[in-house]
Design a protein around this motif. Structure first.
Motif, mmCIF file in Angstrom:
data_model
loop_
_atom_site.group_PDB
_atom_site.id
_atom_site.type_symbol
_atom_site.label_atom_id
_atom_site.label_comp_id
_atom_site.label_asym_id
_atom_site.label_seq_id
_atom_site.Cartn_x
_atom_site.Cartn_y
_atom_site.Cartn_z
ATOM 1 N N GLU A 14 0.832 -1.203 0.000
ATOM 2 C CA GLU A 14 0.000 0.000 0.000
ATOM 3 C C GLU A 14 0.869 1.256 0.000
ATOM 4 N N LEU A 15 1.974 1.201 0.741
ATOM 5 C CA LEU A 15 2.867 2.348 0.791
ATOM 6 C C LEU A 15 3.527 2.590 -0.565
ATOM 7 N N LEU A 16 3.916 1.529 -1.249
ATOM 8 C CA LEU A 16 4.509 1.688 -2.575
ATOM 9 C C LEU A 16 3.500 2.247 -3.573
ATOM 10 N N LYS A 17 2.232 1.823 -3.474
ATOM 11 C CA LYS A 17 1.188 2.382 -4.342
ATOM 12 C C LYS A 17 0.981 3.857 -4.040
ATOM 13 N N LYS A 18 0.977 4.197 -2.759
ATOM 14 C CA LYS A 18 0.800 5.592 -2.365
ATOM 15 C C LYS A 18 1.991 6.431 -2.822
ATOM 16 N N LEU A 19 3.182 5.865 -2.762
ATOM 17 C CA LEU A 19 4.371 6.571 -3.227
ATOM 18 C C LEU A 19 4.304 6.819 -4.725
ATOM 19 N N LYS A 20 3.873 5.814 -5.464
ATOM 20 C CA LYS A 20 3.770 5.960 -6.923
ATOM 21 C C LYS A 20 2.729 7.020 -7.292
ATOM 22 N N ALA A 22 1.641 9.481 -5.323
ATOM 23 C CA ALA A 22 2.100 10.784 -4.839
ATOM 24 C C ALA A 22 3.138 11.373 -5.786
ATOM 25 N N LYS A 23 3.994 10.526 -6.346
ATOM 26 C CA LYS A 23 4.998 11.007 -7.288
ATOM 27 C C LYS A 23 4.341 11.496 -8.575
ATOM 28 N N ALA A 24 3.334 10.762 -9.051
ATOM 29 C CA ALA A 24 2.629 11.172 -10.265
ATOM 30 C C ALA A 24 1.896 12.499 -10.052
ATOM 31 N N ILE A 25 1.258 12.640 -8.914
ATOM 32 C CA ILE A 25 0.546 13.877 -8.600
ATOM 33 C C ILE A 25 1.538 15.034 -8.477
ATOM 34 N N TYR A 26 2.672 14.778 -7.835
ATOM 35 C CA TYR A 26 3.703 15.801 -7.667
ATOM 36 C C TYR A 26 4.220 16.281 -9.019
ATOM 37 N N ILE A 27 4.533 15.357 -9.899
ATOM 38 C CA ILE A 27 5.057 15.721 -11.221
ATOM 39 C C ILE A 27 4.004 16.477 -12.032
ATOM 40 N N ALA A 28 2.758 15.998 -12.003
ATOM 41 C CA ALA A 28 1.692 16.652 -12.759
ATOM 42 C C ALA A 28 1.433 18.067 -12.238
ATOM 43 N N PHE A 29 1.341 18.212 -10.929
ATOM 44 C CA PHE A 29 1.057 19.526 -10.360
ATOM 45 C C PHE A 29 2.205 20.486 -10.614
ATOM 46 N N PHE A 59 -1.041 29.641 -5.933
ATOM 47 C CA PHE A 59 -0.890 28.187 -5.901
ATOM 48 C C PHE A 59 0.403 27.736 -5.236
ATOM 49 N N ILE A 60 1.237 28.638 -4.806
ATOM 50 C CA ILE A 60 2.498 28.272 -4.150
ATOM 51 C C ILE A 60 2.257 27.475 -2.866
ATOM 52 N N PRO A 61 1.301 27.848 -1.990
ATOM 53 C CA PRO A 61 1.072 27.016 -0.796
ATOM 54 C C PRO A 61 0.644 25.575 -1.133
ATOM 55 N N LEU A 62 -0.134 25.409 -2.188
ATOM 56 C CA LEU A 62 -0.514 24.054 -2.599
ATOM 57 C C LEU A 62 0.693 23.273 -3.099
ATOM 58 N N LEU A 63 1.569 23.944 -3.798
ATOM 59 C CA LEU A 63 2.779 23.295 -4.281
ATOM 60 C C LEU A 63 3.662 22.867 -3.116
ATOM 61 N N ILE A 64 3.803 23.724 -2.131
ATOM 62 C CA ILE A 64 4.608 23.392 -0.950
ATOM 63 C C ILE A 64 3.996 22.230 -0.186
ATOM 64 N N ALA A 65 2.674 22.224 -0.021
ATOM 65 C CA ALA A 65 2.003 21.118 0.663
ATOM 66 C C ALA A 65 2.181 19.811 -0.097
ATOM 67 N N ASN A 66 2.137 19.881 -1.406
ATOM 68 C CA ASN A 66 2.321 18.695 -2.236
ATOM 69 C C ASN A 66 3.744 18.158 -2.107
ATOM 70 N N ILE A 67 4.725 19.030 -2.093
ATOM 71 C CA ILE A 67 6.117 18.624 -1.941
ATOM 72 C C ILE A 67 6.334 17.973 -0.571
ATOM 73 N N MET A 68 5.765 18.554 0.462
ATOM 74 C CA MET A 68 5.931 18.003 1.809
ATOM 75 C C MET A 68 5.240 16.652 1.940
ATOM 76 N N SER A 69 4.086 16.509 1.336
ATOM 77 C CA SER A 69 3.359 15.246 1.385
ATOM 78 C C SER A 69 4.143 14.146 0.692
ATOM 79 N N TYR A 70 4.673 14.450 -0.480
ATOM 80 C CA TYR A 70 5.488 13.476 -1.206
ATOM 81 C C TYR A 70 6.733 13.115 -0.406
ATOM 82 N N GLY A 71 7.323 14.095 0.242
ATOM 83 C CA GLY A 71 8.511 13.859 1.057
ATOM 84 C C GLY A 71 8.242 12.939 2.226
#
Length: 83
Positions: A14-20, A22-29, A59-71
């Motif tokens: 489940e963690l690997l699926k979530k990582l995959k 999260a990475k796709a969402i991070y790259i797209a955003f 949209f900068i706060p959303l980008l920062i939140a997305n980066i932190m979530s992926y991290g």
């Protein structure tokens, strides 16, 4: 990723699926953010200051939140030696 307690409760698969995902969402955003920034700068240069100048800044706060979530997901996967 509302809290890290949920990440520690996930199984490895489940963690690997979530990582995959999260990475796709991070790259797209991030790519959409860059496109929006370029368009905003172009419109500002041609037509002057307007709404499209401020839009990428909002949209900068959303980008920062997305980066932190992926991290956090990536950090949890590293702590389990899944890489």
């Amino acid at each position: 990723m509302k809290n890290t307690d949920k990440l520690s409760e996930l199984t490895n698969d489940e963690l690997l699926k979530k990582l995959k995902s999260a990475k796709a969402i991070y790259i797209a955003f991030f790519s959409l953010f860059i496109i929006m920034l370029i368009c905003g700068l172009y419109i500002t240069a041609t037509k002057g200051f307007g709404v499209f100048t401020i839009l990428p800044i909002t949209f900068i706060p959303l980008l920062i939140a997305n980066i932190m979530s992926y991290g956090k997901v990536k950090e949890e996967a590293k702590s389990r030696n899944l890489f």
